[in-house]
Design a protein around this motif. Structure first.
Motif, short mmCIF file in Angstrom:
data_model
loop_
_atom_site.label_atom_id
_atom_site.label_comp_id
_atom_site.label_asym_id
_atom_site.label_seq_id
_atom_site.Cartn_x
_atom_site.Cartn_y
_atom_site.Cartn_z
N SER A 1 73.87 57.28 36.14
CA SER A 1 74.01 57.17 34.66
C SER A 1 74.93 56.11 34.01
O SER A 1 75.21 55.93 32.75
CB SER A 1 74.76 58.65 34.04
OG SER A 1 75.67 59.08 34.58
N LYS A 2 75.84 55.64 34.88
CA LYS A 2 76.80 54.72 34.40
C LYS A 2 76.27 53.32 34.19
O LYS A 2 75.39 52.74 35.08
CB LYS A 2 78.00 54.52 35.45
CG LYS A 2 78.93 53.49 34.92
CD LYS A 2 80.15 53.41 36.38
CE LYS A 2 81.18 52.21 35.75
NZ LYS A 2 80.56 50.98 35.62
N THR A 3 76.45 52.68 33.24
CA THR A 3 75.96 51.42 32.80
C THR A 3 76.54 50.28 33.76
O THR A 3 77.86 50.36 33.71
CB THR A 3 76.03 51.04 31.32
OG1 THR A 3 75.28 51.92 30.72
CG2 THR A 3 75.41 49.64 31.11
N LEU A 4 75.68 49.31 34.38
CA LEU A 4 76.44 48.42 35.12
C LEU A 4 76.59 47.30 34.14
O LEU A 4 75.99 46.95 33.71
CB LEU A 4 75.53 48.20 36.54
CG LEU A 4 75.41 49.28 37.32
CD1 LEU A 4 74.47 48.84 38.42
CD2 LEU A 4 77.06 49.38 38.04
N PHE A 5 77.86 46.79 34.61
CA PHE A 5 78.14 45.73 34.07
C PHE A 5 78.12 44.39 34.97
O PHE A 5 78.87 44.21 36.05
CB PHE A 5 79.60 45.42 33.48
CG PHE A 5 79.94 46.26 31.89
CD1 PHE A 5 78.68 46.84 31.52
CD2 PHE A 5 80.98 46.43 31.36
CE1 PHE A 5 78.73 47.48 30.40
CE2 PHE A 5 81.35 47.00 30.12
CZ PHE A 5 80.06 47.46 29.55
N VAL A 6 77.12 43.31 34.74
CA VAL A 6 76.86 42.13 35.86
C VAL A 6 76.87 40.95 35.20
O VAL A 6 76.68 40.73 33.89
CB VAL A 6 75.43 42.66 36.44
CG1 VAL A 6 75.26 41.30 37.14
CG2 VAL A 6 75.54 43.85 37.20
N ALA A 7 77.55 40.01 35.84
CA ALA A 7 77.61 38.75 35.37
C ALA A 7 77.15 37.49 36.28
O ALA A 7 77.56 37.73 37.52
CB ALA A 7 79.06 38.54 34.91
N PHE A 8 76.23 36.79 35.89
CA PHE A 8 76.22 35.31 36.67
C PHE A 8 77.35 34.44 36.26
O PHE A 8 77.16 33.86 35.13
CB PHE A 8 74.85 34.75 36.48
CG PHE A 8 73.88 35.58 37.25
CD1 PHE A 8 73.35 35.32 38.51
CD2 PHE A 8 73.03 36.56 36.23
CE1 PHE A 8 72.19 36.19 39.10
CE2 PHE A 8 71.85 37.53 36.91
CZ PHE A 8 71.63 37.03 38.30
N SER A 9 78.19 34.04 36.96
CA SER A 9 79.28 33.32 36.44
C SER A 9 79.98 32.44 37.36
O SER A 9 79.93 32.57 38.58
CB SER A 9 80.61 34.50 36.10
OG SER A 9 81.44 33.80 35.72
N THR A 10 80.31 31.34 37.05
CA THR A 10 81.02 30.19 37.50
C THR A 10 81.61 29.29 36.65
O THR A 10 81.55 29.36 35.29
CB THR A 10 80.00 29.44 38.33
OG1 THR A 10 80.60 28.32 39.08
CG2 THR A 10 78.93 28.81 37.36
N GLN A 11 82.42 28.44 36.99
CA GLN A 11 83.22 27.74 36.09
C GLN A 11 82.64 26.21 36.22
O GLN A 11 83.31 25.53 35.56
CB GLN A 11 84.93 27.51 36.56
CG GLN A 11 85.04 26.92 37.79
CD GLN A 11 86.53 26.76 37.87
OE1 GLN A 11 87.49 27.42 37.12
NE2 GLN A 11 86.89 26.06 38.98
N LYS A 12 81.64 26.05 36.80
CA LYS A 12 80.88 24.82 36.74
C LYS A 12 79.69 24.73 36.00
O LYS A 12 78.76 25.57 36.16
CB LYS A 12 80.79 24.19 38.10
CG LYS A 12 80.40 22.82 38.37
CD LYS A 12 81.77 21.93 38.08
CE LYS A 12 81.44 20.55 38.06
NZ LYS A 12 82.66 19.63 37.80
N GLY A 13 79.54 24.10 34.97
CA GLY A 13 78.26 23.96 34.20
C GLY A 13 77.12 23.35 34.96
O GLY A 13 77.17 22.62 35.60
N GLY A 14 75.77 23.89 34.65
CA GLY A 14 74.69 23.23 34.97
C GLY A 14 74.22 23.52 36.13
O GLY A 14 73.26 23.01 36.82
N VAL A 15 74.78 24.77 36.61
CA VAL A 15 74.32 25.30 37.97
C VAL A 15 73.25 26.47 37.96
O VAL A 15 73.03 27.10 38.87
CB VAL A 15 75.36 25.71 39.03
CG1 VAL A 15 76.20 24.23 39.38
CG2 VAL A 15 76.10 26.63 38.57
N GLY A 16 72.99 27.17 36.82
CA GLY A 16 71.87 28.01 36.47
C GLY A 16 72.42 29.46 36.00
O GLY A 16 71.58 30.17 35.89
#
Length: 253
Positions: A3-18
């Motif tokens: 029941s717990k909602t998952l918090f997920v991120a696609f994250s990086t400090q470099k732009g343009g990699v998707g």
């Protein structure tokens, strides 16, 4: 799913990699094809790329009979609406997501966050600390890789290894892989990643223009969209399904 909602991120400090592209592709795949209830928080100020993409998608659907019929049939079969895209800043992203979950009638399975491409932006570290999982695309460009590994080590040391935070893991995956490149280049990079005790996923994403393909024109195949999942014909050879399957295994879908 629990029941717990998952918090997920696609994250990086470099732009343009998707990171924005994979946020949209994963959200659309899981919401429209797999039946999960997804929400997206767009806090990539000032461009708010995903919010702008939804606006483009909606305008084209409203003006194009082919897409209008496709959308009608899809949402009728699903018996639910498009996933919401919530605009936020890095500082208020978690509050906005939590309020939406609290006030939404149906259980939200996953919230994907599209965060700014630098940990120096106000509120980014706080938001990352509230994630359950972070997925980070990397490319075999030395400058990009060094920047990304620096980001990954910082997050791993500050957040993953600190039991005070929710973050269960940061996972790297190769993006824009050119099969013509020498394989020993990747072997060298992967040894470095292993020596740094960072986690690398087995799925890689090939270098293909389809990842930039949005709704456009009369009746082209769809790949990247906030209103539709990627076309099955275009998914062949993209490794997108493999990537999301591996992500699902990691986050225990």
């Amino acid at each position: 799913m629990n029941s717990k909602t998952l918090f997920v991120a696609f994250s990086t400090q470099k732009g343009g990699v998707g990171k924005t592209t994979f946020t949209v592709l994963a959200a659309s795949y899981l919401h429209y094809l797999k039946g999960y209830n997804i929400a997206v928080v767009d806090c990539d100020y000032p461009q708010h790329s995903i919010t702008a993409m939804r606006k483009r998608d909606s305008e084209l659907v409203n003006s194009n009979q082919h897409y209008k019929l496709l959308a009608y049939n899809q949402f009728k079969a699903l018996n639910k609406k498009a996933y919401p895209i919530l605009c936020a800043t890095s500082g208020d992203a978690i509050t906005i997501a939590s309020e939406y979950i609290k006030n939404h009638a149906n259980e939200i399975d996953i919230v994907f966050f599209d965060l700014p491409g630098t940990v120096n932006s106000e509120g980014v570290i706080g938001s990352l600390a509230s994630m359950d999982y972070i997925f980070t695309p990397i490319t075999a460009d030395r400058v990009v890789l060094e920047s990304t590994l620096s980001f990954a080590m910082t997050i791993n040391n500050l957040l993953v290894q600190n039991n005070e935070f929710n973050l269960k893991g940061l996972h790297l995956f190769w993006n824009q892989v050119d099969k013509r490149e020498r394989t020993n280049l990747y072997e060298v990079y992967e040894k470095t990643i292993s020596d740094l005790e960072l986690k690398l996923m087995t799925t890689y994403i090939p270098d293909t223009k389809r990842y930039k393909k949005e709704l456009f024109g009369e009746k082209p195949s769809i790949f990247r969209s906030t209103l539709f999942p990627a076309d099955k014909r275009l998914m062949r050879g993209s490794n997108l399904e493999d990537l999301i399957t591996e992500i699902g295994f990691i986050i225990k879908l």
